[in-house]
Design an enzyme around this catalytic site. Structure first.
Site: not given
Length: 401
Positions: A136, A138, A178-179, A241, A244
């Site tokens: 994720g 964070t 990510e990433y 994804m 965003d």
């Protein structure tokens, strides 16, 4: 060829926006041989302030529509897989009103929390397959250490999945890095083959029948930093994804839909679209039948906006229920309904706030695009943003027909 409903095009024209050009992904060699994958993430933290419980996946009807549920997130610590929030995952007592079967957890129960409820959900919906996602936004820093010894990482993940307390609950592992070899919250320099090595190690450790998947970026620059063709070979699928692209981090604007399907006149970056990401992945050598199109069940918004169409200026991020600049679809559909459409997604101007988000109608357009381009299916981030009767998830499942 992309199918655009006549009503959507009319709304766009009335709102002053031109209809998006036809999607230009290369034509598929053949249509998918199997039914589309309908995948959605469930977050461990959703059971707190959002009060979105595993039971809601059942009562909303989402479980009947889903082919796969992805539980987020486990952690990557010390080069291996660990639990994320142990209290929410397996310790938190679940009351009868929040339980899938209406039975409250008991003090002597070996497995409580979300895992206990997921087991009940799977018993009620035996065709539903469940993955455990690690990382994720964070939680991706740990992948750099894991990439130094992929085999050890895979062994730790396999051991965690086979823990006797929940053995058999999870059908595989999803990596949300990510990433790789690029920058997210932190920057990584593990090399373009790092993700492929981790996925290959997981495939070897878990076996050919296990689900081994990864979430991948939608931005062109990040896509070229990693060998996603190599990553796709051991993977069951890659989840693009495709949201965003724009947001209130771009304050003071210009306002722009965060998840456009295609470019539209005035878009700040023409490559920041779902179609461009899909074309990039295909061009890099990722098979169409291993690509899932991403849909966000939320909107991104600005405050201090006067222009209805995209491209306006703002004073800052709009207020959100849980975070500035972000709001669930279930809230926005009531507080700020769409006033126009651009690039195959909706936007709305209300009381000086400007929001962009997907609706059941725009999601069906995206599903038509995915089907016509031979993709494997679609996934959603994440279920708590949907309506109590799962309108967005239903549109994902039915938009392929």
């Amino acid at each position: 060829m992309r199918v655009v409903p006549v009503l959507v095009s009319m709304v766009m024209l009335l709102a002053g926006c031109s209809a998006p050009p036809p999607a230009t992904a290369p034509p598929p060699s053949s249509s998918p041989a199997t039914a589309p994958l309908v995948v959605a993430y469930f977050t461990d933290w959703g059971v707190y302030g959002r009060n979105y419980q595993v039971r809601d996946v059942d009562t909303s009807g989402a479980a009947d529509r889903l082919t796969h549920l992805v539980y987020a997130f486990g952690k990557v610590t010390g080069g291996g897989c660990t639990t994320g929030d142990a209290w929410a995952d397996l310790q938190k007592p679940v009351a009868a009103k929040d339980s899938v079967d209406g039975a409250a957890d008991t003090p002597d129960q070996r497995l409580r929390g979300n895992f206990g409820q997921l087991r009940k959900l799977k018993q009620r919906h035996p065709r539903l397959r469940i993955l455990w996602s690690f990382g994720g936004w964070t939680g991706s820093k740990g992948f750099t250490e894991a990439a130094k010894d992929p085999a050890a990482f895979a062994r730790s993940c396999a051991t965690l999945l086979r823990d006797p307390r929940w053995a058999g609950l999870f059908d595989g592992i999803d990596l949300d890095w990510e990433y790789p070899n690029a920058c997210g919250l932190t920057c990584d320099k593990s090399g373009p083959d790092a993700l492929a090595r981790l996925l290959s190690a997981l495939r070897t450790e878990l076996g050919p029948e296990a689900l081994v998947t990864a979430a991948v970026p939608g931005e062109r620059g990040k896509l070229t930093a990693t060998d996603y063709a190599a990553a796709s070979r051991p993977a069951t699928w890659l989840s693009a994804m495709t949201y965003d692209f724009f947001g209130t981090g771009d304050t003071p604007g210009p306002t722009a839909p965060h998840s456009p399907l295609t470019a539209y006149p005035g878009i700040p970056r023409e490559t920041a679209t779902t179609d461009a990401a899909v074309r990039e992945l295909i061009g890099l050598g990722v098979p169409r039948t291993k690509i899932l199109l991403g849909v966000g069940f939320y909107g991104r918004g600005w405050a201090g906006v006067t222009a209805a169409a995209p491209g306006g200026r703002a004073s800052g991020a709009a207020a959100g229920s849980h975070e500035k600049g972000i709001e669930d679809y279930d809230v926005l559909r009531e507080t700020c309904p769409p006033t126009g459409t651009a690039g195959g997604t909706a936007y709305a101007l209300c009381r000086g706030q400007w929001w962009s988000y997907d609706t059941p109608e725009t999601i069906k357009t995206k599903m038509a695009y995915a089907r016509s381009n031979g993709l494997a299916g679609a996934f959603a981030w994440e279920l708590s943003g949907d309506t109590p009767d799962a309108q967005l998830l239903t549109a994902m499942a039915t938009g392929w027909s």
